[in-house]
Every structure is written in C-alpha cells, then in structure tokens.
Design a protein around this motif. Structure first.
Motif, PDB file in Angstrom:
ATOM      1  N   UNK A 101      46.264  12.906 -37.085  1.00  0.00           N
ATOM      2  CA  UNK A 101      46.246  11.556 -36.535  1.00  0.00           C
ATOM      3  C   UNK A 101      47.522  11.289 -35.764  1.00  0.00           C
ATOM      4  N   UNK A 102      48.288  10.310 -36.202  1.00  0.00           N
ATOM      5  CA  UNK A 102      49.571  10.025 -35.563  1.00  0.00           C
ATOM      6  C   UNK A 102      50.457   9.262 -36.542  1.00  0.00           C
ATOM      7  N   UNK A 103      51.745   9.294 -36.268  1.00  0.00           N
ATOM      8  CA  UNK A 103      52.685   8.515 -37.054  1.00  0.00           C
ATOM      9  C   UNK A 103      52.453   7.028 -36.796  1.00  0.00           C
ATOM     10  N   UNK A 104      52.658   6.245 -37.841  1.00  0.00           N
ATOM     11  CA  UNK A 104      52.356   4.810 -37.756  1.00  0.00           C
ATOM     12  C   UNK A 104      53.605   3.994 -37.459  1.00  0.00           C
ATOM     13  N   UNK A 105      53.511   3.182 -36.429  1.00  0.00           N
ATOM     14  CA  UNK A 105      54.530   2.173 -36.134  1.00  0.00           C
ATOM     15  C   UNK A 105      53.822   0.823 -36.192  1.00  0.00           C
ATOM     16  N   UNK A 106      54.274  -0.111 -37.033  1.00  0.00           N
ATOM     17  CA  UNK A 106      53.601  -1.409 -37.120  1.00  0.00           C
ATOM     18  C   UNK A 106      53.514  -2.088 -35.755  1.00  0.00           C
ATOM     19  N   UNK A 107      52.376  -2.707 -35.443  1.00  0.00           N
ATOM     20  CA  UNK A 107      52.231  -3.381 -34.145  1.00  0.00           C
ATOM     21  C   UNK A 107      53.320  -4.409 -33.873  1.00  0.00           C
ATOM     22  N   UNK A 108      53.815  -5.065 -34.910  1.00  0.00           N
ATOM     23  CA  UNK A 108      54.882  -6.041 -34.722  1.00  0.00           C
ATOM     24  C   UNK A 108      56.092  -5.417 -34.034  1.00  0.00           C
ATOM     25  N   UNK A 109      56.344  -4.145 -34.310  1.00  0.00           N
ATOM     26  CA  UNK A 109      57.463  -3.442 -33.679  1.00  0.00           C
ATOM     27  C   UNK A 109      57.028  -2.840 -32.350  1.00  0.00           C
ATOM     28  N   UNK A 110      55.904  -2.125 -32.375  1.00  0.00           N
ATOM     29  CA  UNK A 110      55.440  -1.397 -31.193  1.00  0.00           C
ATOM     30  C   UNK A 110      55.143  -2.332 -30.025  1.00  0.00           C
ATOM     31  N   UNK A 111      54.598  -3.498 -30.325  1.00  0.00           N
ATOM     32  CA  UNK A 111      54.174  -4.414 -29.258  1.00  0.00           C
ATOM     33  C   UNK A 111      55.291  -5.337 -28.769  1.00  0.00           C
ATOM     34  N   UNK A 112      56.351  -5.483 -29.568  1.00  0.00           N
ATOM     35  CA  UNK A 112      57.311  -6.542 -29.235  1.00  0.00           C
ATOM     36  C   UNK A 112      58.712  -6.036 -28.905  1.00  0.00           C
ATOM     37  N   UNK A 113      58.986  -4.775 -29.187  1.00  0.00           N
ATOM     38  CA  UNK A 113      60.345  -4.285 -28.948  1.00  0.00           C
ATOM     39  C   UNK A 113      60.356  -3.221 -27.864  1.00  0.00           C
ATOM     40  N   UNK A 114      61.390  -3.190 -27.034  1.00  0.00           N
ATOM     41  CA  UNK A 114      61.524  -2.084 -26.073  1.00  0.00           C
ATOM     42  C   UNK A 114      61.720  -0.766 -26.818  1.00  0.00           C
ATOM     43  N   UNK A 115      61.185   0.286 -26.241  1.00  0.00           N
ATOM     44  CA  UNK A 115      61.183   1.593 -26.899  1.00  0.00           C
ATOM     45  C   UNK A 115      62.592   2.101 -27.154  1.00  0.00           C
ATOM     46  N   UNK A 116      63.556   1.632 -26.426  1.00  0.00           N
ATOM     47  CA  UNK A 116      64.922   2.115 -26.590  1.00  0.00           C
ATOM     48  C   UNK A 116      65.600   1.588 -27.853  1.00  0.00           C
ATOM     49  N   UNK A 117      64.958   0.627 -28.519  1.00  0.00           N
ATOM     50  CA  UNK A 117      65.601  -0.011 -29.673  1.00  0.00           C
ATOM     51  C   UNK A 117      65.074   0.474 -31.018  1.00  0.00           C
ATOM     52  N   UNK A 118      64.122   1.391 -31.018  1.00  0.00           N
ATOM     53  CA  UNK A 118      63.614   1.885 -32.305  1.00  0.00           C
ATOM     54  C   UNK A 118      63.104   3.313 -32.158  1.00  0.00           C
TER      55      UNK A 118
END
Length: 479
Positions: free
Chosen positions: A188-205
C-alpha cells in the motif's frame, strides 16, 4: 573461525544437501525473450530468503530485482533509525535451518563466540552487513537499480513486467510467477493524516519512512506524531544529530507496554497461523493493530536521556497550521510552535494504492469481500488487505480474475492478515518462506502437470543394463 572459513563451511553444508542440483521445471520459450519461472520483486531480507528457498527447491530459473543500489536494499541503511533490532538475537530467519547461514554463525566468524554471548541485541548496521554477506555467499541472482512499474498479464500464467532504472536488464521481463517481496510499504503506502497532507507545505514535514536531512534540522524544534517504536527511534536519531528538541505526541494516556510479537514467537501461533479460521485470524490481527508495538526499553531510555526530549501523552493533534515557515500544533493541552514535523503514523495496505498493480487490483480479493466481523468489531484497515492463500497467492474476486491473477504472490507486509507474521517481521520469515516456496512450486507443477506426466509415462532410459549369463551346468559324474 574467520569469514573465509565460514564461507567454505556454507558451501560444504549446501553440497551435503545437494544444493545446486538440476531444476525440474520444463523451460518455456517466447519470441520476446527469456521466460523466468519466478521473478522476485525486492532484494531485501524477504526477497533474498525466498530466492534461496526456491533454489533449494530446484527452481533456479529466477531473478530478483530491486530498485535500490547494491547493498542498500530494504530499510536498514535508509529509513530505519533504531540502534538495534527489536527481535531477540537468537531467533533464526532466512538461514532456513542451515546453521552456517545464521546471523550467529556470521557474527561468531567475525568476532568470536564470546562476543555472541556478550551481545544483547543485533546492531542495525550489522544486520544489513549480514544480508550483504548472505547474498554474496549464496550467489543469488539479484539486479539492482531496477524498478517495477507495471505488471501486465500476457496470457494465463505469464506476465510482462515493465521496468525502469539504470540497472534494468531491459524494458521488460517475462515471468510465469511474480513474488512481491516489497517490504513493509509494498502492499500500500505510508500513511500521512489528511490534516497534515492537505494543509502543510511538503517542506515542513516528512514521514519516518523517508530520507530526512537531519543536518538541516540541527538546532531546530521538532514534533513527532505517533507512539510506536519508530517515533522514539526518530526522536533519538534527531537529537543525536543535533536537533534542539524532539517532542513525541501520543494520543493515548500511556505508552503501550505489551508486544504481542513476543507471545506469538513462543506460542506456536506463527507456525500454525494457517490453521485458524477467518474469524480467528481477523480477531488476532485486529488485536495486533490495536496493541501496537512499543519501543524497546533501551531505545526509550536513549531518547529520554537527551535534554531536548519531551513526551506528550494524551495529546492527539486537533489542528496544524503553517505560518512564516513554522508549524503551530494544537492539542487538548494547548498550542505549540515547531520548525519541522516527523510523522510516525504507520501505513495503509490496499492493492489499489500500488501503481504496479493498476491493471490487476480490481480483481484482487480483499478481506472485506469474504468476511463480515461482528458489529462493533469492524476494522477498516484490515478489510483492505488482500485475502491470500496459505501459500501467499493472490485470490480473485471473480471468474475473470482467475486467469489474470494466477501466478502472483504477495510476500510483503500486507500478507499479515492472511498469513500472520511472515514478511512483516524477522521472526516470521523462517516459517513463512517454506510456505511461499511450496505455494509457488505447487503452482508450477500443476501448470506443467500434463507435460511432466507425459514425460513420466514415456520415460524409457534403461538403468539396469547387466546381461545375465547363467553359468554352465556342471558335468555329470560318470558312474
């Protein structure tokens, strides 16, 4: 003993077992090129062990492909950041019962028997060095820097594997059987909560599974989401690399303390998981997911010893917000500001998430297709796992899928629900590899049964070639 002496011992032990004898699978040909009996996708510990198991079964027409550079397969030198393995040092795995192939034999050859007795847990880097030696001493056929992009069914029992990468032997390979030994994320894939994935720029996590430039985080304030073992691995690693603070946030009020794997290792459940009913398997794996694997005590103490380590219990993240290159995290206890987030929230297993399965995934049977748990006992994560045979073969949802999936085997973390601890833990591989090998060998034999039986009934090579000549009868005595 020394490593050279151990290498000779391995070769001698395998010679005693007639390792390397001629294969029994009838060869097939194609105008496109060579047809492998088996292609194993993934050259980490599961893929290497599966290759050795198949070669012991006299199925040598195989190839292992891995997308990483040689010696960098699997997580051990990439995103794994624990100091030592969590598995007890004495458990055996991909040696498949050959004493000279065990980690212990390799360790003692390098450092001596007394060093083994003094060893507490296996150092992570040493385990990777052992895997490199294992591949080399067994001369396993692995090609690196070769990524599988698509599995294309050609006809029943034959697949065209689309490849890319500088090490790829070509744009395509043909294989009768394909084993997805693609590790913990390969189902499958590693899970990132939508709250993080949808709201933060990729450079911050970053997820713990990713390459993280910890040198750029020196002096920074980090937040780590998750209470599993990898959260503490990453906290310790970040602080050791110079981060100023590492805050671990756990939604539970207390850390998990029980590791269900330890009970499974001694109870027979790993070896006999296939005897459980579907209802029992579902209960066991649901409990496994809910219990979670705690950090080892020594790793927790390493992390907690740093002045910058902070543990937040009962602290689920309610909100995250980016502002001026920093992140504000809101929990029930208030708001805090961090420079970077590390996400340790596990993974999702679902064949639909795998791009290489995009032509096939709609035919793959899931647990949700075959088993309905009691009300209140549902587990959506488990329901998306593939529903596999005891030999790790994919099963179809419908008659159309029978031919399309015949020859595909899942030997990654997503096999957990159907086959228990197998490719999902070092302690499961010793028992799982023989089941996988038997499943593949049985399929190959059944596919070729008409030709094999014809060869049997038409076999006429004489073995007994002695001509009996009776001795001349003794002359009768004259009376």
């Amino acid at each position: 003993m020394g490593l050279n002496a151990l290498n000779e011992r391995v070769k001698r032990d395998l010679a005693y077992l007639n390792y390397g004898a001629a294969g029994w699978v009838p060869p097939r040909t194609s105008a496109e090129g060579h047809i492998y009996d088996v292609v194993i996708v993934g050259g980490g510990q599961s893929g290497l062990g599966a290759a050795f198991g198949l070669m012991r079964e006299r199925i040598p027409n195989l190839l292992v492909i891995d997308e990483n550079p040689k010696g960098r397969e699997g997580p051990w030198d990439t995103y794994a950041r624990m100091v030592t393995l969590r598995t007890p040092k004495g458990l055996t795995s991909i040696d498949l019962g050959i004493p000279s192939l065990t980690f212990r034999a390799w360790w003692e050859a390098l450092y001596g028997a007394s060093a083994w007795e003094a060893l507490d847990k296996i150092p992570r880097g040493a385990w990777m060095d052992y895997l490199r030696w294992y591949r080399k001493v067994l001369e396993l056929p692995v090609v690196n820097e070769t990524k599988l992009t698509l599995i294309e069914p050609v006809e029943q029992g034959l697949y065209r594997l689309h490849l890319e990468g500088p090490g790829a032997p070509g744009a395509h390979l043909l294989a009768r059987k394909v084993v997805l030994a693609t590790g913990i994320q390969g189902g499958g894939r590693w899970h990132v909560p939508p709250m993080i994935e949808d709201r933060l720029p990729r450079s911050l996590y970053a997820h713990t599974s990713e390459a993280i430039d910890f040198t750029s985080l020196q002096g920074k304030r980090l937040a780590i989401l998750g209470g599993g073992a990898s959260a503490f691995d990453n906290a310790n690693h970040a602080l050791a690399e110079g981060a100023a603070e590492a805050h671990v946030f756990v939604r539970r009020d207390k850390l998990p303390s029980v590791n269900p794997i330890r009970q499974m290792e001694g109870s027979g459940m790993i070896e006999r998981f296939h005897t459980l009913t579907d209802a029992e398997k579902y209960r066991v794996i649901s409990h496994f997911f809910q219990t979670n694997q705690p950090p080892t005590a020594d790793m927790f103490e390493r992390a907690a010893a740093w002045p910058g380590f902070v543990l937040h219990l009962g602290s689920p993240w309610l909100d995250v917000e980016a502002s001026e290159g920093r992140i504000t995290v809101t929990t029930p206890h208030g708001r805090e500001i961090f420079d970077f987030l590390i996400v340790s929230t596990g993974l999702i297993s679902d064949p639909a998430l795998r791009p290489e399965l995009r032509l096939l995934e709609r035919h793959i049977k899931r647990w949700g297709d075959v088993y309905a748990p009691p009300i209140g006992k549902e587990n959506a994560l488990l329901d998306q796992h593939p529903y596999l045979s005891p030999g790790f073969a994919m099963r179809p949802r419908n008659e159309e899928g029978e031919a399309i999936l015949h020859g595909l085997f899942v030997f990654n973390y997503s096999a957990l629900a159907s086959c228990g601890l197998s490719a999902s833990a070092i302690s499961g591989t010793r028992n799982a590899i023989p089941k996988l090998v038997a499943g593949i060998a049985d399929q190959l034999f059944t596919d070729d049964k008409p030709a094999i039986l014809d060869a049997y009934f038409n076999y006429d090579t004489p073995e007994f070639t002695v001509t009996w000549r009776p001795a001349a009868a003794p002359a009768k005595a004259q009376s």
